[in-house]
Design an enzyme around this catalytic site. Structure first.
Site, short mmCIF file in Angstrom:
data_model
loop_
_atom_site.label_atom_id
_atom_site.label_comp_id
_atom_site.label_asym_id
_atom_site.label_seq_id
_atom_site.Cartn_x
_atom_site.Cartn_y
_atom_site.Cartn_z
N ARG A 148 0.83 -1.22 0.00
CA ARG A 148 0.00 0.00 0.00
C ARG A 148 0.87 1.26 0.00
O ARG A 148 0.49 2.29 0.57
CB ARG A 148 -0.96 0.01 1.18
CG ARG A 148 -1.76 -1.27 1.35
CD ARG A 148 -2.46 -1.68 0.08
NE ARG A 148 -3.13 -2.98 0.21
CZ ARG A 148 -3.75 -3.59 -0.80
NH1 ARG A 148 -3.75 -3.07 -2.01
NH2 ARG A 148 -4.34 -4.74 -0.61
N ASN A 175 2.22 -7.99 7.64
CA ASN A 175 2.29 -9.30 6.98
C ASN A 175 3.77 -9.64 6.97
O ASN A 175 4.47 -9.44 5.98
CB ASN A 175 1.71 -9.23 5.57
CG ASN A 175 0.24 -8.81 5.61
OD1 ASN A 175 -0.52 -9.29 6.44
ND2 ASN A 175 -0.15 -7.91 4.73
N GLU A 209 -6.52 -12.47 7.61
CA GLU A 209 -6.12 -12.49 6.21
C GLU A 209 -5.01 -13.50 5.96
O GLU A 209 -4.02 -13.20 5.29
CB GLU A 209 -5.68 -11.08 5.76
CG GLU A 209 -6.79 -10.05 5.88
CD GLU A 209 -6.44 -8.69 5.30
OE1 GLU A 209 -5.27 -8.28 5.42
OE2 GLU A 209 -7.34 -8.04 4.76
N ASP A 213 -12.19 -0.89 7.34
CA ASP A 213 -10.82 -0.89 6.86
C ASP A 213 -10.43 0.44 6.22
O ASP A 213 -10.31 0.50 5.00
CB ASP A 213 -10.63 -2.04 5.86
CG ASP A 213 -9.16 -2.32 5.58
OD1 ASP A 213 -8.30 -1.72 6.25
OD2 ASP A 213 -8.88 -3.14 4.69
N GLU A 250 -4.59 4.29 0.84
CA GLU A 250 -4.96 3.09 0.09
C GLU A 250 -6.35 3.22 -0.53
O GLU A 250 -6.56 2.82 -1.67
CB GLU A 250 -4.91 1.89 1.04
CG GLU A 250 -5.45 0.61 0.44
CD GLU A 250 -5.43 -0.55 1.43
OE1 GLU A 250 -4.94 -0.39 2.56
OE2 GLU A 250 -5.91 -1.64 1.06
N TRP A 294 -15.27 -9.64 0.43
CA TRP A 294 -14.32 -8.93 -0.43
C TRP A 294 -15.04 -8.15 -1.53
O TRP A 294 -14.45 -7.34 -2.24
CB TRP A 294 -13.33 -9.91 -1.07
CG TRP A 294 -12.31 -10.45 -0.12
CD1 TRP A 294 -12.03 -9.97 1.12
CD2 TRP A 294 -11.44 -11.56 -0.34
NE1 TRP A 294 -11.03 -10.72 1.70
CE2 TRP A 294 -10.64 -11.71 0.82
CE3 TRP A 294 -11.23 -12.45 -1.39
CZ2 TRP A 294 -9.67 -12.70 0.96
CZ3 TRP A 294 -10.27 -13.43 -1.26
CH2 TRP A 294 -9.49 -13.56 -0.11
C1 BDP Z 1 -5.84 -3.73 4.40
C2 BDP Z 1 -4.80 -3.77 3.34
C3 BDP Z 1 -3.85 -4.92 3.48
C4 BDP Z 1 -3.33 -4.98 4.92
C5 BDP Z 1 -4.48 -5.02 5.88
C6 BDP Z 1 -4.06 -4.96 7.34
O1 BDP Z 1 -5.45 -3.85 2.08
O2 BDP Z 1 -2.80 -4.75 2.55
O3 BDP Z 1 -2.49 -6.06 5.10
O4 BDP Z 1 -5.33 -3.92 5.68
O5 BDP Z 1 -4.25 -3.90 7.93
O6 BDP Z 1 -6.37 -2.44 4.40
O7 BDP Z 1 -3.57 -5.93 7.89
#
Ligand code: BDP
Length: 715
Positions: A189, A231, A312, A385, A413, A557
């Site tokens: 991002r 991540n 995720e 989010d 993002e 999604w």
């Molecule tokens: C989302 C993003 C993703 C992140 C996730 C997070 O799209 O890339 O890993 O949040 O916060 O907004 O873990």
């Protein structure tokens, strides 16, 4: 201020350029590239200030010097000589315990205040003095002094610096930047180029840019940085990386910044040779304890771990039938008193859910009181989010026995990447100032629930020369720091302060630019997701509109999951008639959003499925209101663009031109959002366009066919 205008004039022709370059005393006309951020220290024409500081002898430090006070003095020398042509003379940095005689009283108001608090005042001998109880306070106070001069306010109307008497206290203890940077230099991002961390060359080579990065952070009170993506790669915990991390931590220590790491929960398996990462397994516990000891041997003031678990696809304690508290507490024990575990509440791992926004509350609320004292729970500002607008997260105020961090996203993002001008001060203020309803009769704002935690901001920083891609994105980094220091600061004041230092303190510039910035976020809400819509962005990369997408593997999604548009209406029913997410809020708050007729329409479609023909507050039908909001958003960008054009005399040509280019992109993309959304919702509703409304430029299928496999930041 005359200087920037002269800069602009000088840039207009080669002849003027030559004249400006050779006439002594004329400020540099070199176009600026934004690298200096808000720390430009442009010359200030303030004879009074110059006089105050130059007649008073050399700079002085009361108290033992440290690497932090060295930085404070160096920054003062740098800033004052650039702005006023004096080398920091006359400024005294005083540790409170080193004041003597009648000066002791000057420190009295600082008694009992948190680390980092400072006072700027003039001593009896007439010397301007930064007083603090600790070295970080002297550093923050030095930056505040420079900010006051650069921002112009202190020196208007012939005020003398010696008349200044101000105090500032950091309200939130942890003020943290979270990088989503991978070891290979990719920034998840990220829209400002590659990572600023060159792990390959560390520890042998430390890019000087990382020092400027630390200066910028310290100038706004940031005291913690997570250097890698949530991540997380387990590589970051290997001995090869610990030496690299130690070099960084050493470089940042003089700026009061502690280094934190995102830790991959399965590291004992990934790199430790164990068969499990079960947090209750003794071998796993020992592995983390040994790892913590190894890290502290290299980095004695290591901050701790940030963890994304069971979200995720990331590993976590639930893989072993354990709770989030089991996982967090195991790591907390490994760190002990030395550090903090920051556990993220951004989870939506279960599969058969009816409403994704309910999941974090359902999982974490029952764990209140179960976390170790050195665990912080990091909660995103809203329950979904990082959308252009969301109601505040229902966990704020609902877990009184848990220390809370608010996670904000500085990188845009979901708000047009680095290209769209969207100042996020108003977004964050909306959340911080919200009353959670958990105050037992009194107000308890979201900001107040963070008093033992803090704020984390997902960085928008990359290797682009101007750090953030768009020049105005620097303002979001700045505003995040200022609000983490003091959530009560008004957004417009932060915008003005930033613009004064970054471009020009001329009031004729500051008025219009502050107004532009303040309206910019609402414009994005209007042209992307008005009236409480959310998550209508393109698949994966989140670039551009895609409200029609319905074929992704997981229901939550898909944009259609969030808009729920059909022939009967649009919006997500979250009252008891629907998912009942509303019941996760305190009763007074739930009541304020329960009735479409009385609620703030900014959240209308977040909480209600509303018929297309419903009469909104404006008297228009819902359909007509939706169209009007899209139009309003696109029109606001057109207006901002015109306003910017009028500000050319105050800005150097390089930055002026770059902003103008980005605004043209934003104008085009705002129209795209408006047209595609109207085409889609119109088709679902079967509604004709209200009279006088311009039809979308293309048929719906044209928008649906657009693909962006090369959009940046998408992992
Ligand atoms: C989302 C993003 C993703 C992140 C996730 C997070 O799209 O890339 O890993 O949040 O916060 O907004 O873990």
């Amino acid at each position: 201020m005359a200087a920037p205008r002269r800069g602009w004039l000088c840039a207009q022709s080669w002849l003027l350029l030559v004249i400006c370059a050779i006439v002594p005393g004329v400020p540099s006309v070199r176009a600026e590239d934004g690298y200096a951020l808000w720390l430009r220290y442009a010359p200030v024409s303030a004879a009074a200030a110059r006089e105050t500081l130059s007649r008073l002898g050399p700079p002085e430090l009361l108290g033992a010097s440290s690497s932090v006070t060295d930085m404070a003095q160096a920054e003062l020398a740098r800033g004052l000589s650039a702005m006023l042509g004096v080398s920091g003379k006359g400024v005294v940095l005083a540790r409170a315990d080193r004041l003597a005689g009648s000066d002791i009283a000057l420190a009295a108001p600082l008694a009992g205040l948190p680390e980092g608090a400072y006072r700027i005042v003039t001593r009896r001998d007439g010397r301007l003095t930064v007083i603090a109880r600790d070295d970080s306070g002297l550093l923050y106070g030095s930056f505040a002094l420079l900010r006051g001069i650069a921002g112009g306010d202190w020196l208007t109307e012939g005020r003398r610096l010696t008349e200044i008497d101000m105090m500032s206290v950091p309200i939130l203890p942890l003020r943290m930047i979270d990088h989503w940077d991978n070891p290979d230099g990719f920034v998840e991002r990220g829209y400002a180029g590659r990572s600023i961390f060159d792990w390959w060359l560390l520890p042998d080579h430390l890019d000087p840019r990382l020092i400027d990065y630390a200066r910028a952070n310290a100038s706004i009170g940031i005291n913690a940085v997570v250097v890698n993506n949530v991540n997380a790669s387990p590589l970051m915990l290997t001995p090869r990386y610990l030496v690299k991390l130690a070099r960084l931590a050493d470089a940042w220590r003089p700026f009061g910044i502690r280094l934190f790491l995102s830790a991959r929960f399965s590291a004992p398996r990934d790199i430790g040779g164990l068969a499990t990462a079960d947090p209750l397994d003794p071998a796993v516990r020992r592995w983390w304890k040994d790892k913590a000891d190894e890290i502290y041997a290299a980095i004695p003031d290591f901050g701790g771990f940030l963890v994304k678990a069971n979200s995720e696809g990331q590993p976590g304690p639930q893989d072993y039938g354990r709770t989030h508290a089991d996982g967090a507490n195991m790591l907390a024990q490994a760190l002990g008193k030395r550090g903090t575990v920051i556990w993220r509440a951004f989870v939506y791992a279960s599969s058969a859910e009816t409403d994704r926004v309910k999941l974090a509350y359902d999982e974490f609320k029952p764990l209140d009181g179960k976390f170790a004292p050195n665990v912080l729970l990091q909660v995103k500002n809203g329950p979904l989010d990082f959308q252009p607008r969301e109601p505040f997260h229902p966990l704020f105020g609902a877990m009184p026995k848990t220390r809370m961090m608010l996670e904000a996203q500085i990188t845009k993002e979901y708000l047009g990447f680095a290209t769209h001008l969207a100042f996020l001060g108003p977004l964050w203020k909306e959340v911080l100032d919200a009353d959670t309803g958990h105050g037992k009769g009194a107000r308890l704002t979201v900001a107040e629930t963070l008093a033992k935690g803090g704020m984390a901001g997902v960085a928008n920083i990359g290797a682009d020369r101007n750090w953030t891609g768009g020049h105005f994105d620097q303002a979001n980094w700045y505003a995040f720091g200022r609000l983490a220091w003091n959530p009560a600061l008004p957004s417009h004041r932060i915008a003005r302060e930033w613009a004064a230092q970054t471009f020009s303190p001329n009031p004729a510039f500051l008025g219009p630019v502050t107004a532009m910035m303040e309206e910019s976020r609402q414009a994005v809400v209007d042209y992307m997701t008005p009236l409480g819509l959310a998550h209508q962005m393109g698949t994966g990369h989140h670039y551009g509109p895609a409200p029609w997408v319905s074929d992704l593997a997981r229901p939550e999604w898909n944009p259609v999951y969030y808009n729920r548009a059909d022939a009967s209406g649009v919006g997500f029913e979250r009252t008891a008639k629907g998912s009942d997410a509303l019941a996760q809020y305190a009763p007074t708050v739930a009541a304020q959003w329960a009735d479409p007729a009385t609620m703030d329409e900014a959240y209308l479609l977040w909480f209600h499925h509303v018929p297309w023909g419903y009469r909104t507050r404006s008297g228009r039908t819902l359909w007509a209101e939706l169209v009007a909001r899209y139009d309003r958003g696109a029109a606001a960008v057109d207006r901002i663009s015109v306003q910017w054009t009028a500000l050319a005399p105050y800005v150097d040509s390089e930055r002026f031109g770059a902003v103008a280019d980005f605004l043209r992109i934003q104008q085009r993309e705002a129209r795209w959002w408006r047209d595609a959304s109207i085409a889609y919702f119109g088709s679902v509703c079967g509604c004709a366009l209200p009279p006088g409304v311009r039809p979308p430029a293309h048929p719906l299928d044209w928008y649906r066919a657009l693909r962006f496999p090369d959009a940046p930041g998408n992992p």
